[in-house]
Design a protein around this motif. Structure first.
Motif, mmCIF file in Angstrom:
data_model
loop_
_atom_site.group_PDB
_atom_site.id
_atom_site.type_symbol
_atom_site.label_atom_id
_atom_site.label_comp_id
_atom_site.label_asym_id
_atom_site.label_seq_id
_atom_site.Cartn_x
_atom_site.Cartn_y
_atom_site.Cartn_z
ATOM 1 N N VAL A 9 0.903 -0.880 -0.268
ATOM 2 C CA VAL A 9 -0.270 0.064 0.264
ATOM 3 C C VAL A 9 0.997 1.167 -0.459
ATOM 4 C CG1 VAL A 9 -1.939 1.451 1.396
ATOM 5 C CG2 VAL A 9 -1.668 -1.526 1.091
ATOM 6 N N SER A 10 1.790 1.196 1.158
ATOM 7 C CA SER A 10 3.053 2.522 0.982
ATOM 8 C C SER A 10 3.419 2.947 -0.326
ATOM 9 C CB SER A 10 3.508 1.851 1.959
ATOM 10 O OG SER A 10 5.058 2.493 1.461
ATOM 11 N N THR A 11 4.168 1.479 -1.139
ATOM 12 C CA THR A 11 4.489 1.607 -2.329
ATOM 13 C C THR A 11 3.432 2.049 -3.894
ATOM 14 O OG1 THR A 11 6.002 0.070 -1.831
ATOM 15 C CG2 THR A 11 5.474 0.749 -4.211
ATOM 16 N N ALA A 12 2.547 1.486 -3.632
ATOM 17 C CA ALA A 12 1.137 1.860 -4.325
ATOM 18 C C ALA A 12 0.991 3.383 -4.144
ATOM 19 C CB ALA A 12 -0.219 0.772 -4.734
ATOM 20 N N LEU A 13 0.419 3.907 -3.297
ATOM 21 C CA LEU A 13 0.286 5.324 -2.416
ATOM 22 C C LEU A 13 1.153 6.123 -3.037
ATOM 23 C CD1 LEU A 13 -2.859 4.372 -0.449
ATOM 24 C CD2 LEU A 13 -2.424 4.970 -2.223
ATOM 25 N N GLY A 14 2.422 5.668 -2.960
ATOM 26 C CA GLY A 14 3.554 6.889 -3.109
ATOM 27 C C GLY A 14 3.591 7.539 -1.282
ATOM 28 N N ARG A 15 3.092 6.638 -0.603
ATOM 29 C CA ARG A 15 3.062 6.706 1.268
ATOM 30 C C ARG A 15 4.095 6.540 1.806
ATOM 31 N NH1 ARG A 15 -1.414 9.663 3.023
ATOM 32 N NH2 ARG A 15 -2.731 10.120 1.268
ATOM 33 N N PRO A 16 5.385 6.643 1.871
ATOM 34 C CA PRO A 16 7.235 6.175 2.916
ATOM 35 C C PRO A 16 5.967 5.430 3.746
ATOM 36 C CG PRO A 16 7.229 8.260 2.257
ATOM 37 C CD PRO A 16 6.022 8.441 1.286
ATOM 38 N N LEU A 17 6.634 4.646 4.964
ATOM 39 C CA LEU A 17 6.151 4.176 5.664
ATOM 40 C C LEU A 17 6.954 4.948 7.065
ATOM 41 C CD1 LEU A 17 6.964 0.123 4.922
ATOM 42 C CD2 LEU A 17 4.665 1.333 5.576
ATOM 43 N N GLN A 18 6.595 5.099 7.587
ATOM 44 C CA GLN A 18 7.119 5.875 9.089
ATOM 45 C C GLN A 18 6.981 4.879 9.858
ATOM 46 O OE1 GLN A 18 5.405 9.651 8.657
ATOM 47 N NE2 GLN A 18 6.678 10.663 6.939
ATOM 48 N N LEU A 19 8.320 4.992 10.902
ATOM 49 C CA LEU A 19 7.460 4.341 12.243
ATOM 50 C C LEU A 19 6.728 5.632 13.164
ATOM 51 C CD1 LEU A 19 8.546 1.870 14.269
ATOM 52 C CD2 LEU A 19 10.416 3.750 15.230
ATOM 53 N N ASP A 20 5.271 4.645 13.745
ATOM 54 C CA ASP A 20 4.510 5.390 14.805
ATOM 55 C C ASP A 20 5.043 4.970 16.727
ATOM 56 O OD1 ASP A 20 1.345 6.280 14.105
ATOM 57 O OD2 ASP A 20 1.901 5.856 16.230
ATOM 58 N N GLU A 21 5.642 6.076 17.470
ATOM 59 C CA GLU A 21 5.863 5.367 18.329
ATOM 60 C C GLU A 21 4.777 4.951 19.582
ATOM 61 O OE1 GLU A 21 9.358 5.445 19.689
ATOM 62 O OE2 GLU A 21 10.046 7.035 17.542
ATOM 63 N N THR A 22 3.478 6.057 18.582
ATOM 64 C CA THR A 22 2.513 5.081 19.822
ATOM 65 C C THR A 22 1.797 3.930 19.982
ATOM 66 O OG1 THR A 22 1.638 7.073 19.708
ATOM 67 C CG2 THR A 22 -0.248 6.186 20.168
ATOM 68 N N VAL A 23 1.614 3.154 18.396
ATOM 69 C CA VAL A 23 1.783 2.356 17.970
ATOM 70 C C VAL A 23 2.926 1.429 18.768
ATOM 71 C CG1 VAL A 23 1.577 0.470 16.090
ATOM 72 C CG2 VAL A 23 0.642 2.849 16.373
ATOM 73 N N LEU A 24 4.302 1.817 18.593
ATOM 74 C CA LEU A 24 5.006 1.194 18.878
ATOM 75 C C LEU A 24 5.293 0.581 20.065
ATOM 76 C CD1 LEU A 24 8.030 -0.135 18.404
ATOM 77 C CD2 LEU A 24 9.310 1.461 18.999
ATOM 78 N N GLU A 25 4.760 0.796 20.772
ATOM 79 C CA GLU A 25 4.540 1.988 22.169
ATOM 80 C C GLU A 25 3.589 0.828 22.733
ATOM 81 O OE1 GLU A 25 5.786 1.669 26.299
ATOM 82 O OE2 GLU A 25 7.008 3.150 24.887
ATOM 83 N N HIS A 26 2.374 0.741 21.953
ATOM 84 C CA HIS A 26 1.267 -0.633 22.448
ATOM 85 C C HIS A 26 1.680 -1.526 22.237
ATOM 86 C CE1 HIS A 26 -2.985 -2.316 21.906
ATOM 87 N NE2 HIS A 26 -2.521 -2.645 20.455
ATOM 88 N N ILE A 27 2.860 -1.851 21.225
ATOM 89 C CA ILE A 27 3.133 -3.386 21.027
ATOM 90 C C ILE A 27 4.224 -3.398 21.640
ATOM 91 C CG2 ILE A 27 4.105 -4.549 19.700
ATOM 92 C CD1 ILE A 27 3.636 -2.393 17.245
ATOM 93 N N ARG A 28 4.609 -2.531 22.755
ATOM 94 C CA ARG A 28 5.969 -3.129 23.485
ATOM 95 C C ARG A 28 4.986 -3.743 24.861
ATOM 96 N NH1 ARG A 28 10.453 1.420 21.770
ATOM 97 N NH2 ARG A 28 11.495 -0.735 20.629
ATOM 98 N N GLU A 29 3.523 -2.622 25.371
ATOM 99 C CA GLU A 29 3.092 -3.263 26.462
ATOM 100 C C GLU A 29 2.428 -4.311 26.224
ATOM 101 O OE1 GLU A 29 0.108 0.193 27.250
ATOM 102 O OE2 GLU A 29 1.598 1.146 27.341
#
Ligand code: AMP
Ligand code: MG
Length: 417
Positions: free
Chosen positions: A81-101
């Motif tokens: 999806v990132s490639t098709a829409l030309g939207r580079p992937l970026q790290l989302d800190e909130t999501v990362l925190e959620h995953i770690r928790e």
């Protein structure tokens, strides 16, 4: 609004995993009168996922992608999806925190790959996943919503119900109403003959005949820009259909026949017993699938052998000798015996040849007798069902439920057309 759903996963494409995610989402959207117009399935293949998304954006107003958001190398949706829409992937800190928790709660070590789930295409809104690590995502692409949901069914369902359906409902314009009439006992060709060309007189309507082993559902979708007109047409559709085929309609809406029969028994304060031979308990199973059935279901007798029919139901050995276990007199005595021995208002019985063996010229495979006994008297109907063992059994249980319904409503047991 026209929605396209794209399910992603090689296991879905191969048919090994049934696409229940699509069924869930399409059902929820239909209930909100939001039209799913295209459904595409692609394997775990980045290029094809991208192609499918681009094509969907050309023709649909909203796109829902499901699957391929996991942490393993075969989960490619995020990247595609990132490639098709030309939207580079970026790290989302909130999501990362959620995953770690989440991982900490489970008391596990987190492989680095799990962190890839915190990568989100630029500009995407994160939809919190309370049941897993991969969040849902919403991307507004040229004013068209694109949802990305994980493939794990219970995670997907929660996200769809919490975010996707309310969001799309809020954007829907135009009105759609769905009229569903469920019928049983008459084939679709006969229904079509009686309904005739009527649909032409219903502007904006489409009539679908949806046959299954238990009967045929008639579903009319009425669409238009004016909600008032749509509601009026839907009422006319309902009225005209009931005039033509109402006699075999057991419910309007989604309920099963076992629920309808249960409600009728409850209304009358009747208790029910069943006696089953060839269905081996299927009828009792369906009746007790309904929550609260203990208020009207007394017991079921599964009497496969002649001895059981004699011992448990009081069927006379003479009847079995003279007519056989698959016969109208046997069915009648089974129903009578079940009613007397259980001490209930109503009883139904089923005896038949489910096959594949055991048929004869006189009683071929699929010959089934359904008996009824109540204070209003006794009745038996003979049926001939086509199909394999499973189908014959399913159709027998359905026929018994329908006879119970007709008996409880005082309708003739046989349809005159
Ligand atoms: P995924 O997020 O694609 O890795 O999917 C995780 C799991 O969800 C798969 O292993 C399947 O068991 C299930 N799953 C994925 N897609 C579907 C689908 N369309 N319908 C039902 N189950 C699915
Ligand atoms: Mg997958």
């Amino acid at each position: 609004m026209q929605v396209e759903v794209i399910t992603i996963g090689s296991e879905v494409l191969s048919g090994r995993t049934l696409d229940t995610n699509f069924a869930f989402v399409a059902g929820r959207l239909e209930a909100e009168s939001i039209g799913v117009v295209w459904h595409t399935t692609v394997g775990d293949h980045a290029e094809r996922i991208g192609d499918a998304l681009r094509r969907a954006l050309e023709r649909a107003d909203a796109v829902i992608l499901m699957g391929g958001l996991g942490p393993t190398p075969d989960d490619l949706t995020r990247k595609a999806v990132s490639t098709a829409l030309g939207r580079p992937l970026q790290l989302d800190e909130t999501v990362l925190e959620h995953i770690r928790e989440r991982v900490a709660q489970l008391g596990r070590r987190m492989p680095a790959a799990v962190e890839t789930q915190a990568l989100v295409p630029r500009g995407a809104t994160v939809l919190e996943n309370k049941h897993g690590t991969a969040p849902g995502l919403l991307i507004m692409e040229r004013d068209k919503p694109v949802f990305l949901l994980p493939g794990v069914p219970h995670e997907m369902q929660a996200l769809a119900a919490e975010f996707v359906v309310p969001f799309l409902r809020g954007r829907a314009t135009g009105a759609v109403e769905v009229v569903t009439l469920r019928t049983t006992g008459v084939p679709e060709s006969v229904l079509a003959e009686r309904i005739g060309n009527l649909p032409g007189s219903w502007p904006g309507s489409a009539l679908a005949y949806l046959p299954s082993p238990g009967g045929v559902d008639l579903r009319v979708t009425v669409a238009g820009s004016d909600a008032g007109v749509v509601a009026e047409v839907a009422q006319a559709v309902r009225r005209e259909l009931l005039e033509r085929v109402g006699e075999v309609v057991f419910v309007e809406g989604q309920q099963g026949l076992e629920e309808v029969v249960g409600a009728l028994l409850l209304e009358r304060g009747y208790r029910l017993a069943v006696a089953e031979s060839c269905t081996g308990g299927l009828l009792a199973k369906r009746i007790t699938d309904v929550p609260g059935s203990s208020r009207y279901f007394e017991r079921g007798f599964v009497c496969y052998s002649n001895e059981a029919k004699i011992e448990l139901l009081g069927v006379s050995p003479e009847t079995l000798r003279a007519h056989g276990a698959v016969s109208a007199p046997a069915a009648e005595e089974m129903a009578r015996g079940a009613r007397e021995r259980a001490g209930v208002h109503v009883a139904a019985s089923i005896t038949g040849v489910a096959g594949p063996e055991g048929g004869s010229d006189e009683k071929p495979v699929g010959t089934v007798f359904v008996g009824l006994a109540s204070e209003r008297g006794e009745a038996v109907r003979r049926f001939r069902f086509l199909g394999d063992r499973r189908l014959v059994r399913e159709r027998s249980a359905q026929a018994a439920l329908e006879l119970l319904r007709r008996h409880l409503l005082g309708l003739p047991l046989e349809v005159g057309w």
